[in-house]
Design an enzyme around this catalytic site. Structure first.
Site: not given
Ligand code: IMP
Ligand code: MG
Length: 188
Positions: A109, A137, A159, A166
């Site tokens: 991320d 991402k 997300f 998770d």
């Protein structure tokens, strides 16, 4: 055929199960080729807990001796946003000096996790250090970081849940990569 487990917080499936598996097979082939001639078994280091499903499938397709190791990092605390600097909760068990190390991560991320971890591992003088991620991402980078291999590159800021990823510690067992529907954040 068994019905698919599709919880209501799944907004949409982004990468279905077959595609994930095919992507992991390609990643294993990349490792098989790149490390074909290395003498000592490479150390495959999974970042727990998110990398577990990816790692499990990956290692079964590696056609040479490897060593398993794990590190537990915490940065996300189960919420939608990272909390800043990642922290080592449980350290690696192997002496990596002079060894080929392949870090296996679920998703990149901001890239804070991998850049901090790579600095930490480099200080232990491995022979080589590579990073491989199930998902990148790419639009979310906060620090500059280029992984050596990525199975799936996703745009924007969905997300993600499933395949190890998770939300508040659930959804890791979904056999696909999906977008979490944020309207359920307080209902799970
Ligand atoms: P980074 O340090 O910002 O690159 O984030 C990496 C870590 O945050 C990953 O190892 C995941 O545990 C978590 N993370 C980042 N994005 C997501 C996501 O979309 N879903 C679930 N976990 C995520
Ligand atoms: Mg992770």
């Amino acid at each position: 055929m068994a019905t698919k487990y599709l919880p209501k917080y799944v907004k949409r499936i982004l990468v279905d199960s077959n595609k994930v598996k095919a992507g992991i097979t390609k990643a294993a082939n990349w490792i098989n080729k790149k490390y074909a001639h290395c003498k000592k078994p490479p150390i495959l280091l999974a970042i727990l807990k998110g990398a577990i499903p990816f790692y499990g499938e990956l290692v079964m397709q590696i056609k040479k001796d490897i060593v398993f190791d794990f590190i537990v990092l915490s940065s996300f605390r189960g919420q939608l946003k990272a909390t800043g600097k990642p922290r080592i909760v449980t350290d690696i068990m192997t002496d990596i000096q002079g060894r080929d190390v392949i870090v296996v991560e679920d998703v990149i991320d901001s890239a804070r996790t991998l850049s901090v971890l790579c600095k930490y591992l480099k200080a232990r003088k491995p022979k080589s250090l590579a990073t491989i991620a199930l998902v990148d991402k790419v639009d979310m980078r906060v620090v500059k970081f280029k992984p050596d291999y990525v199975c799936f590159t996703l745009k924007g800021n969905p997300f993600l849940v499933g395949y190890g990823l998770d939300i508040k510690e659930i959804a890791r067992n979904l056999p696909y990569i999906a977008e979490f529907n944020k309207k359920y954040i307080n209902k799970i």
